[in-house]
Structures are given as structure tokens and as C-alpha cells.
Design an enzyme around this catalytic site. Structure first.
Site, PDB file in Angstrom:
ATOM      1  N   GLU A 181       4.253  46.645   9.244  1.00  0.00           N
ATOM      2  CA  GLU A 181       4.664  46.445   7.844  1.00  0.00           C
ATOM      3  C   GLU A 181       6.034  47.049   7.599  1.00  0.00           C
ATOM      4  O   GLU A 181       6.841  46.526   6.822  1.00  0.00           O
ATOM      5  CB  GLU A 181       3.602  47.045   6.903  1.00  0.00           C
ATOM      6  CG  GLU A 181       2.323  46.201   6.924  1.00  0.00           C
ATOM      7  CD  GLU A 181       1.038  46.962   6.649  1.00  0.00           C
ATOM      8  OE1 GLU A 181       1.075  48.087   6.130  1.00  0.00           O
ATOM      9  OE2 GLU A 181      -0.035  46.397   6.968  1.00  0.00           O
ATOM     10  N   LYS A 188      -2.294  53.445   4.161  1.00  0.00           N
ATOM     11  CA  LYS A 188      -1.197  52.649   3.568  1.00  0.00           C
ATOM     12  C   LYS A 188      -0.964  53.102   2.120  1.00  0.00           C
ATOM     13  O   LYS A 188      -1.151  54.283   1.805  1.00  0.00           O
ATOM     14  CB  LYS A 188      -1.505  51.147   3.654  1.00  0.00           C
ATOM     15  CG  LYS A 188      -1.964  50.713   5.035  1.00  0.00           C
ATOM     16  CD  LYS A 188      -2.017  49.230   5.196  1.00  0.00           C
ATOM     17  CE  LYS A 188      -2.695  48.903   6.513  1.00  0.00           C
ATOM     18  NZ  LYS A 188      -2.520  47.516   6.911  1.00  0.00           N
ATOM     19  N   GLU A 217      -0.961  46.820  18.005  1.00  0.00           N
ATOM     20  CA  GLU A 217      -1.514  46.161  16.827  1.00  0.00           C
ATOM     21  C   GLU A 217      -0.968  44.737  16.730  1.00  0.00           C
ATOM     22  O   GLU A 217       0.145  44.536  16.223  1.00  0.00           O
ATOM     23  CB  GLU A 217      -1.113  46.924  15.561  1.00  0.00           C
ATOM     24  CG  GLU A 217      -1.575  48.354  15.535  1.00  0.00           C
ATOM     25  CD  GLU A 217      -1.697  48.862  14.108  1.00  0.00           C
ATOM     26  OE1 GLU A 217      -2.810  49.177  13.703  1.00  0.00           O
ATOM     27  OE2 GLU A 217      -0.677  48.886  13.397  1.00  0.00           O
ATOM     28  N   HIS A 220       5.169  50.924  12.273  1.00  0.00           N
ATOM     29  CA  HIS A 220       4.084  50.016  11.869  1.00  0.00           C
ATOM     30  C   HIS A 220       4.691  48.646  11.547  1.00  0.00           C
ATOM     31  O   HIS A 220       5.809  48.559  11.028  1.00  0.00           O
ATOM     32  CB  HIS A 220       3.354  50.599  10.648  1.00  0.00           C
ATOM     33  CG  HIS A 220       2.093  49.875  10.333  1.00  0.00           C
ATOM     34  ND1 HIS A 220       2.087  48.662   9.678  1.00  0.00           N
ATOM     35  CD2 HIS A 220       0.794  50.161  10.612  1.00  0.00           C
ATOM     36  CE1 HIS A 220       0.830  48.240   9.569  1.00  0.00           C
ATOM     37  NE2 HIS A 220       0.026  49.134  10.126  1.00  0.00           N
ATOM     38  N   GLY A 269      -5.303  43.394   8.908  1.00  0.00           N
ATOM     39  CA  GLY A 269      -5.708  43.077   7.537  1.00  0.00           C
ATOM     40  C   GLY A 269      -6.190  41.647   7.354  1.00  0.00           C
ATOM     41  O   GLY A 269      -6.335  41.172   6.231  1.00  0.00           O
ATOM     42  N   ASN A 290      -5.210  54.646   8.656  1.00  0.00           N
ATOM     43  CA  ASN A 290      -3.944  54.369   7.961  1.00  0.00           C
ATOM     44  C   ASN A 290      -4.290  53.903   6.553  1.00  0.00           C
ATOM     45  O   ASN A 290      -4.693  52.763   6.351  1.00  0.00           O
ATOM     46  CB  ASN A 290      -3.163  53.292   8.720  1.00  0.00           C
ATOM     47  CG  ASN A 290      -1.875  52.920   7.998  1.00  0.00           C
ATOM     48  OD1 ASN A 290      -1.454  53.602   7.081  1.00  0.00           O
ATOM     49  ND2 ASN A 290      -1.254  51.828   8.431  1.00  0.00           N
ATOM     50  N   SER A 298      -8.069  45.009  12.267  1.00  0.00           N
ATOM     51  CA  SER A 298      -9.412  44.682  11.761  1.00  0.00           C
ATOM     52  C   SER A 298     -10.544  45.378  12.523  1.00  0.00           C
ATOM     53  O   SER A 298     -11.626  44.813  12.680  1.00  0.00           O
ATOM     54  CB  SER A 298      -9.619  43.161  11.730  1.00  0.00           C
ATOM     55  OG  SER A 298      -8.664  42.561  10.866  1.00  0.00           O
TER      56      SER A 298
END
Ligand code: PEP
Length: 253
Positions: free
Chosen positions: A99, A11, A169, A97, A175, A9, A215
Site C-alpha cells: 500500500e 493499517k 505478500e 508494504h 485484503g 498489521n 488473507s
């Protein structure tokens, strides 16, 4: 055997030139995937065609979009439809996702619509789920993730759910450099599979790939992917470095 997937990904990172170079490095790296293994690259919209052209000759390399609209077509300025993605031969799309859930207010109900529109356009949704740190600290992660699955996926028929890839996730691991332990990952993946089994039966639950995200890097991929119910990973930061992601792909079972 379930499909094992290493999904990148990107992003909102990399210039077009950097993205092109990264993909070229990956297709020329010494990677030969087995029949049950795939590498999937979720790249920014403007890079999709370049990415398809770059990987098309590489066995089991696929390109994904990071998002699509829940609407079919029409006056939705700035949106990209699943039909558009299908028209340029995109096979996968990330859906939900964390985010997008957090910064663009995507609800479980909205994501159910995105799942439907992807399936209607022959695109495999990589459905992301996972709890925030507070939810885990309250030990409510299992019911939280179950509700995400129930509200976005469980309207699907048996044939349809078989076309979904799930990515667990935990938000606190995305991250942050903090990875779920192998035990935490396996425990949640086994829970997700049990929930799928309760809804759709064992033989279907056993066929659905469940990726871990949070991660993942070259140094921990082998251990994380080694767990029974972990079928690969969805990778952010480490997917931006060719040598790192090459090692992650090679860590697939
Ligand atoms: C992600 O973006 O889905 C992700 C897991 O990111 P990272 O690997 O950087 O934690």
C-alpha cells in the site's frame, strides 16, 4: 531454528479505545509463545506507547511501526523517524508494504534507505515484497520479487541481512479474501530463500524468517504456516479480531 512470527498489521483502522481493548484481549488470551515464536503488532503511530505498555509483560510480544521516514531528522513535517521509534523502544517497523509502494510511490531505492535507517536505530525491518496480479499472470513473479530484494536489501552485509525479516505478500491476495495456495506460497518462499542463498550463502539464507501475507485467517493459518519455508504470517483484516489473531498466533510452528 528460524524465528516464527505472527505479525498483525492494523493499517489505518480502529479507534484508540478499540485498539486498547483488542491488545488487552490478546495479552489476556491463553497464549504462551515458545522461545522461537513472536507476536508482533504494527499499530498506528499514536497508539505505539499504549501498545508497548500493554504488551510489555507478555513474553515475545513486540510492537512495530507501520512505516518510518528514510530521513534522519529535520524539516520533514508529518514524518516519523527511526530514531524517534527507537527512543520509545520500538523493535520492528514494516518497510515497503504494497500500500505504501502504490499510494505513496515508495520505490525500491527509497526502501533501501528506510532499511538502512531502521538498522542504524536497532529496529528490525519487516521488508514486504510481492507481485501484482498481472505480473503473476505473465509468470514474471520470481524475477519481480528478486529485483525488489536485490534493489532494497542486497547492499547489506551478512551481519545486516540477518537482522531482516521478509514478508512475501502477493498484492492480489491482500485484503481480497483470495489466498495464495500453499503450493504457490511455498514455491515463492523457496525462491526467495534460494535468491538469499545465492547472495549470502546457505547458512545465512536458512536463518532468515520469511512470512506470508495475503488473507491469512484462523481457518487457513495452520496449513499456510505448515510449509517448509513459511515462517509465519503478516496479517491485516484478521488481526483486528482478537479470537482470529489468537488462533493465528497459535498456528505458528
Ligand atoms: C496486509 O495488510 O499486509 C495483509 C496481508 O492484509 P490481509 O491479511 O487483510 O490480506
Amino acid at each position: 531454528m528460524r524465528k516464527q512470527i505472527a505479525a498483525a498489521n492494523w493499517k489505518m483502522n480502529l479507534t484508540y479505545q478499540q485498539g486498547t481493548t483488542l491488545l488487552q484481549d490478546l495479552v489476556t488470551a491463553d497464549i504462551s509463545l515458545k522461545e522461537n515464536q513472536s507476536a508482533v503488532f504494527a499499530v498506528p503511530f499514536p497508539y505505539l506507547e499504549m501498545a508497548i505498555d500493554t504488551v510489555h509483560h507478555k513474553y515475545n510480544f513486540f510492537i512495530a511501526a507501520q512505516n518510518c521516514s528514510d530521513k534522519k531528522s529535520g524539516a520533514f513535517t508529518g514524518e516519523v523517524s527511526a530514531e524517534m521509534l527507537n527512543s520509545i523502544d520500538i523493535n520492528y517497523c514494516l518497510v515497503g508494504h504494497s500500500e505504501r509502494r502504490e499510494y505513496f510511490n515508495e520505490s525500491n531505492a527509497l526502501l533501501a534507505g528506510k532499511v538502512n535507517i531502521c538498522l542504524a536505530n536497532n529496529i528490525t525491518p519487516v521488508f514486504c515484497c510481492g507481485e501484482a496480479l498481472q505480473t503473476r499472470e505473465d509468470n514474471k513473479q520470481n524475477t519481480f520479487v528478486e529485483q525488489q530484494l536485490r534493489e532494497s536489501l542486497f547492499h547489506l552485509s551478512k551481519d545486516e541481512i540477518l537482522k531482516i525479516v521478509i514478508a512475501y505478500e502477493p498484492i492480489w491476495a491482500i485484503g481480497t479474501g483470495k489466498t495464495a495456495s500453499t503450493e504457490q506460497a511455498q514455491e515463492m518462499h523457496a525462491h526467495i530463500r534460494q535468491v538469499l542463498k545465492n547472495q549470502y550463502g546457505e547458512s545465512i539464507a536458512e536463518q532468515i524468517s520469511i512470512l506470508y501475507g495475503g488473507s491469512v485467517k484462523a481457518a487457513n493459518a495452520k496449513e499456510i504456516f505448515g510449509s517448509k519455508d513459511v515462517d509465519g504470517g503478516l496479517v491485516g483484516g484478521a488481526s483486528l479480531v482478537a479470537t482470529e489473531f489468537t488462533a493465528i498466533i497459535k498456528a505458528l510452528k
